[in-house]
Design a protein around this motif. Structure first.
Motif, mmCIF file in Angstrom:
data_model
loop_
_atom_site.group_PDB
_atom_site.id
_atom_site.type_symbol
_atom_site.label_atom_id
_atom_site.label_comp_id
_atom_site.label_asym_id
_atom_site.label_seq_id
_atom_site.Cartn_x
_atom_site.Cartn_y
_atom_site.Cartn_z
ATOM 1 N N ASP A 179 0.837 -1.201 0.000
ATOM 2 C CA ASP A 179 0.000 0.000 0.000
ATOM 3 C C ASP A 179 0.871 1.250 0.000
ATOM 4 O O ASP A 179 0.566 2.244 -0.661
ATOM 5 C CB ASP A 179 -0.906 0.021 1.252
ATOM 6 N N GLU A 180 1.976 1.170 0.741
ATOM 7 C CA GLU A 180 2.867 2.335 0.850
ATOM 8 C C GLU A 180 3.412 2.735 -0.526
ATOM 9 O O GLU A 180 3.431 3.910 -0.882
ATOM 10 C CB GLU A 180 4.018 1.990 1.799
ATOM 11 N N GLU A 181 3.803 1.731 -1.306
ATOM 12 C CA GLU A 181 4.325 2.025 -2.648
ATOM 13 C C GLU A 181 3.252 2.674 -3.523
ATOM 14 O O GLU A 181 3.509 3.622 -4.260
ATOM 15 C CB GLU A 181 4.808 0.731 -3.316
ATOM 16 N N ILE A 182 2.026 2.145 -3.403
ATOM 17 C CA ILE A 182 0.934 2.688 -4.221
ATOM 18 C C ILE A 182 0.658 4.143 -3.819
ATOM 19 O O ILE A 182 0.539 5.025 -4.679
ATOM 20 C CB ILE A 182 -0.345 1.822 -4.056
ATOM 21 N N VAL A 183 0.614 4.373 -2.503
ATOM 22 C CA VAL A 183 0.318 5.731 -2.029
ATOM 23 C C VAL A 183 1.432 6.696 -2.458
ATOM 24 O O VAL A 183 1.163 7.820 -2.912
ATOM 25 C CB VAL A 183 0.118 5.734 -0.488
ATOM 26 N N ASN A 184 2.675 6.234 -2.352
ATOM 27 C CA ASN A 184 3.792 7.099 -2.755
ATOM 28 C C ASN A 184 3.706 7.470 -4.227
ATOM 29 O O ASN A 184 3.911 8.623 -4.609
ATOM 30 C CB ASN A 184 5.134 6.404 -2.498
ATOM 31 N N TYR A 185 3.399 6.485 -5.056
ATOM 32 C CA TYR A 185 3.328 6.776 -6.489
ATOM 33 C C TYR A 185 2.106 7.636 -6.809
ATOM 34 O O TYR A 185 2.159 8.526 -7.659
ATOM 35 C CB TYR A 185 3.356 5.474 -7.301
ATOM 36 N N LEU A 186 1.036 7.382 -6.077
ATOM 37 C CA LEU A 186 -0.168 8.216 -6.254
ATOM 38 C C LEU A 186 0.157 9.676 -5.951
ATOM 39 O O LEU A 186 -0.216 10.585 -6.696
ATOM 40 C CB LEU A 186 -1.253 7.754 -5.287
ATOM 41 N N LYS A 187 0.885 9.865 -4.848
ATOM 42 C CA LYS A 187 1.246 11.225 -4.429
ATOM 43 C C LYS A 187 2.035 11.918 -5.553
ATOM 44 O O LYS A 187 1.764 13.070 -5.914
ATOM 45 C CB LYS A 187 2.120 11.114 -3.183
ATOM 46 N N GLU A 188 2.976 11.139 -6.115
ATOM 47 C CA GLU A 188 3.808 11.676 -7.200
ATOM 48 C C GLU A 188 2.946 12.051 -8.410
ATOM 49 O O GLU A 188 3.045 13.142 -8.948
ATOM 50 C CB GLU A 188 4.793 10.567 -7.597
#
Ligand code: SAM
Length: 285
Positions: A242-251
């Motif tokens: 989830d952390e990776e998805i959220v980070n990429y979403l933020k980007e």
């Protein structure tokens, strides 16, 4: 008891490892020049190249040759100069010493002798290429040069094909075309990559495309020094956190509307859109 001493205090000898420009001389840092002015000797990969560089900055210092083939012997001499209280720095032809360059054995010998090492920062081709690549850089792996023998190169690429993080390769213009063909066939033709040439120089170029597209570029146009930054292997649904998805979403939310960002993230990680959408609602709404 562990021996500790601050680098710029105390009496133990210290070797400076100095990064030099990778093309643009304006990137030779004021600190590098300042440190060099205080040295008694400069050890270097190539006395001719470093001599010319130092001359451009009006520095006239005794040079000691220390390259891949004489590093052990040259290290002895450098250690002995350091033990006599002489100030010595080491630099390679471009960028950081040790990074795909000589200097590792020298630094190890200096550290084993109980002396100190300090690094004067400057340009590095791999980081420069990564930063300008547009490819995710949160986690990355610096590979450096692949083997020049095609069969070994392919074996190395096989070992990297399931690696999920971005990978940085150095490559020579004579091999780049064949390497790109191997990469497209082993790592996958749709993988995103960035080929950057002549960084910091007049003909600097970043070519951002898939491995297949890069492998189809005309060989004659791929000249000069180059770095290849390749995105990592896509993760399976259950491997992406989830952390990776959220980070990429933020980007992505920084550059596109939410609907497009969710689509982009889902595509990138091969995920069902509703998983990305749920995380979007939880974290950004
Ligand atoms: N020590 C250097 C560093 O810190 O980047 C690397 C030295 S390695 C022997 C030389 C390789 O670095 C080249 O073959 C190329 O892959 C890359 N390189 C060096 N300068 C470059 C530049 N200006 N543009 C693109 N790649 C460069």
């Amino acid at each position: 008891m562990l021996k500790r001493e601050l680098n710029f205090q105390g009496t133990s000898p210290l070797l400076y490892l100095i990064a030099t420009p990778i093309g643009n001389l304006e990137e030779f840092s004021p600190r590098a020049l300042h440190v060099l002015r205080e040295m008694d000797y400069v050890a270097c990969e190539d006395t001719r190249n470093s001599g010319l560089l130092l001359k451009r900055f009006s520095l006239d210092l005794p040079l000691i040759s220390c390259h891949e083939h004489n590093e052990e012997k040259a290290s002895e001499r450098i250690l002995s100069l350091l033990s006599e209280g002489k100030k010595v720095a080491y630099m390679s032809d471009a960028g950081y010493p040790i990074i795909s360059d000589p200097g590792q054995r020298l630094a190890r010998r200096v550290i084993e002798a109980g002396y100190k090492v300090s690094v004067v920062n400057g340009p590095n081709a791999g980081l420069c290429a990564l930063v300008g690549s547009g490819i995710p850089s949160e986690h990355f792996y610096f590979y450096g040069f692949l083997d020049s023998k095609p069969s070994s190169r392919r074996k190395q690429l096989e070992s990297l094909k399931d690696f999920h993080d971005t990978i940085i390769f150095y490559e020579s213009p004579h091999r780049i075309h064949d390497t790109l063909i191997d990469m497209a066939s082993i790592l996958g033709k749709d993988r995103r990559a960035s080929l950057s040439r002549e960084l910091t120089k007049t003909h600097e170029e970043y070519i951002r495309a898939t491995l297949e597209e890069l492998s189809q570029l005309e060989e004659e146009t791929l000249i000069g020094e180059m770095v290849l930054v390749v995105e990592g292997a896509k993760k399976g649904i259950n491997e992406t956190t989830d952390e990776e998805i959220v980070n990429y979403l933020k980007e992505t939310l920084g550059t596109m509307k939410s609907k497009e960002a969710i689509k982009e993230v889902a595509q990138r990680y091969h995920l069902p859109k509703n998983r990305v959408y749920d995380l979007y609602l939880k974290n950004f709404k």
